[in-house]
Design a protein around this motif. Sequence first.
Motif, mmCIF file in Angstrom:
data_model
loop_
_atom_site.group_PDB
_atom_site.id
_atom_site.type_symbol
_atom_site.label_atom_id
_atom_site.label_comp_id
_atom_site.label_asym_id
_atom_site.label_seq_id
_atom_site.Cartn_x
_atom_site.Cartn_y
_atom_site.Cartn_z
ATOM 1 N N LYS A 5 -7.757 -26.229 25.009
ATOM 2 C CA LYS A 5 -9.061 -26.561 24.440
ATOM 3 C C LYS A 5 -9.267 -25.902 23.081
ATOM 4 N N VAL A 6 -8.802 -24.665 22.947
ATOM 5 C CA VAL A 6 -8.970 -23.993 21.656
ATOM 6 C C VAL A 6 -8.139 -24.684 20.578
ATOM 7 N N LYS A 7 -6.971 -25.211 20.960
ATOM 8 C CA LYS A 7 -6.145 -25.931 19.988
ATOM 9 C C LYS A 7 -6.789 -27.254 19.590
ATOM 10 N N GLU A 8 -7.376 -27.924 20.574
ATOM 11 C CA GLU A 8 -8.076 -29.182 20.283
ATOM 12 C C GLU A 8 -9.261 -28.925 19.364
ATOM 13 N N ALA A 9 -9.978 -27.823 19.607
ATOM 14 C CA ALA A 9 -11.130 -27.480 18.778
ATOM 15 C C ALA A 9 -10.705 -27.156 17.345
ATOM 16 N N ILE A 10 -9.575 -26.468 17.194
ATOM 17 C CA ILE A 10 -9.075 -26.158 15.857
ATOM 18 C C ILE A 10 -8.725 -27.442 15.114
ATOM 19 N N GLU A 11 -8.098 -28.370 15.816
ATOM 20 C CA GLU A 11 -7.723 -29.638 15.189
ATOM 21 C C GLU A 11 -8.963 -30.403 14.742
ATOM 22 N N LYS A 12 -10.031 -30.389 15.545
ATOM 23 C CA LYS A 12 -11.271 -31.049 15.154
ATOM 24 C C LYS A 12 -11.917 -30.337 13.974
ATOM 25 N N ALA A 13 -11.847 -29.021 13.968
ATOM 26 C CA ALA A 13 -12.453 -28.235 12.890
ATOM 27 C C ALA A 13 -11.785 -28.527 11.549
ATOM 28 N N ARG A 14 -10.500 -28.851 11.579
ATOM 29 C CA ARG A 14 -9.763 -29.108 10.339
ATOM 30 C C ARG A 14 -10.362 -30.261 9.531
ATOM 31 N N ALA A 15 -11.045 -31.165 10.214
ATOM 32 C CA ALA A 15 -11.655 -32.304 9.520
ATOM 33 C C ALA A 15 -12.761 -31.844 8.572
ATOM 34 N N ASP A 16 -13.316 -30.653 8.813
ATOM 35 C CA ASP A 16 -14.401 -30.136 7.984
ATOM 36 C C ASP A 16 -13.943 -29.004 7.067
ATOM 37 N N PHE A 17 -12.635 -28.739 7.031
ATOM 38 C CA PHE A 17 -12.147 -27.696 6.134
ATOM 39 C C PHE A 17 -12.255 -28.160 4.676
ATOM 40 N N LYS A 18 -12.556 -27.230 3.809
ATOM 41 C CA LYS A 18 -12.647 -27.526 2.385
ATOM 42 C C LYS A 18 -11.330 -27.188 1.691
ATOM 43 N N LYS A 19 -11.204 -27.609 0.467
ATOM 44 C CA LYS A 19 -10.027 -27.262 -0.315
ATOM 45 C C LYS A 19 -10.030 -25.760 -0.573
ATOM 46 N N ILE A 20 -8.876 -25.133 -0.414
ATOM 47 C CA ILE A 20 -8.776 -23.691 -0.626
ATOM 48 C C ILE A 20 -8.810 -23.380 -2.126
ATOM 49 N N GLN A 21 -9.736 -22.529 -2.502
ATOM 50 C CA GLN A 21 -9.834 -22.097 -3.889
ATOM 51 C C GLN A 21 -8.880 -20.937 -4.167
ATOM 52 N N LYS A 22 -8.690 -20.603 -5.424
ATOM 53 C CA LYS A 22 -7.844 -19.474 -5.829
ATOM 54 C C LYS A 22 -8.654 -18.577 -6.763
ATOM 55 N N SER A 23 -9.402 -17.672 -6.167
ATOM 56 C CA SER A 23 -10.228 -16.781 -6.971
ATOM 57 C C SER A 23 -9.536 -15.461 -7.276
ATOM 58 N N GLY A 24 -8.410 -15.207 -6.604
ATOM 59 C CA GLY A 24 -7.667 -13.973 -6.850
ATOM 60 C C GLY A 24 -6.849 -14.071 -8.118
ATOM 61 N N CYS A 42 -13.088 -21.798 2.983
ATOM 62 C CA CYS A 42 -12.466 -23.080 3.301
ATOM 63 C C CYS A 42 -12.742 -23.503 4.745
ATOM 64 N N CYS A 43 -12.680 -22.560 5.693
ATOM 65 C CA CYS A 43 -12.654 -22.951 7.102
ATOM 66 C C CYS A 43 -13.866 -22.563 7.939
ATOM 67 N N GLN A 44 -14.710 -21.642 7.461
ATOM 68 C CA GLN A 44 -15.742 -21.094 8.339
ATOM 69 C C GLN A 44 -16.744 -22.142 8.836
ATOM 70 N N LEU A 117 -4.201 -21.794 11.391
ATOM 71 C CA LEU A 117 -5.042 -22.957 11.140
ATOM 72 C C LEU A 117 -4.291 -24.059 10.396
ATOM 73 N N ALA A 118 -2.990 -23.835 10.155
ATOM 74 C CA ALA A 118 -2.146 -24.818 9.461
ATOM 75 C C ALA A 118 -2.729 -25.178 8.097
ATOM 76 N N LEU A 119 -3.173 -24.154 7.364
ATOM 77 C CA LEU A 119 -3.710 -24.371 6.022
ATOM 78 C C LEU A 119 -2.561 -24.369 5.030
ATOM 79 N N GLU A 120 -2.658 -25.189 4.004
ATOM 80 C CA GLU A 120 -1.600 -25.260 3.019
ATOM 81 C C GLU A 120 -1.503 -23.946 2.277
ATOM 82 N N ALA A 121 -0.273 -23.531 1.998
ATOM 83 C CA ALA A 121 -0.059 -22.276 1.283
ATOM 84 C C ALA A 121 -0.292 -22.463 -0.206
ATOM 85 N N ASP A 122 -0.421 -21.326 -0.917
ATOM 86 C CA ASP A 122 -0.581 -21.394 -2.360
ATOM 87 C C ASP A 122 0.615 -22.087 -2.984
#
Length: 222
Positions: A5-24, A42-44, A117-122
């Motif tokens: 269930k937690v994996k399914e929830a993460i997959e659903k959450a990914r639909a609302d993830f934003k593009k990762i910014q680079k502020s560093g 990006c993900c919260q 969260l399978a987020l794309e790397a820099d």
Amino acid sequence: MESLKVKEAIEKARADFKKIQKSGNNPAFKSKYSTLDDIFECCQEGLKKQGLSVSWTTRVIVVGDKVVDLLKTEILHKESGETLSSETTMLDDTKKGSQALGSGMTYMRRYQLQAMLALEADEDTDDDGNKTNSKIKETKNEQALPEPDFSKVGKPFRVFNNARKPFASYTNGKAWLSEIKKENNLKIDDNKKEIQRVYNSIKDADDVPSELKNEMKGLLDA
């Protein structure tokens, strides 16, 4: 408890993830990178919508004559109570003391969460100057990769990828077995070795359910 269930929830959450910014900013390498705050930004929102929360804990273990600091990242699905966790070392070969530990903790919190969260790397360079673009990755993949250590016993239970690196680790045997049974994972030779390693560790343990032992033995005999 299997963390389906937690994996399914993460997959659903990914639909609302934003593009990762680079502020560093890394002036030494004249590059930008994504900070831990960027990852959260990006993900919260997506995680909160699906009732997911992230937490970190640390612990110390002794390996031989060395003290090793471990960081555990855990994602909790509040409705089901299921969790998905990953544990890694916090190593720093060039610094010592609490400052180095804090730096390593921030660094690994960011990369563990990205991986889970399978987020794309820099695409460019991260904060320690390591190149992460595809050309560098292709060159590294052509080189001989070191043999993972399968002599250790007990937890954590690892799941390897095609680069012979553990992309997830578990302290819960059922959750680990659920992940490692996925078709692509079982095709990786290192995962077969990991199943054998774990089975050797628990086959005579009284506190491990026989069902889990038998299922593991079945995968080895398949």
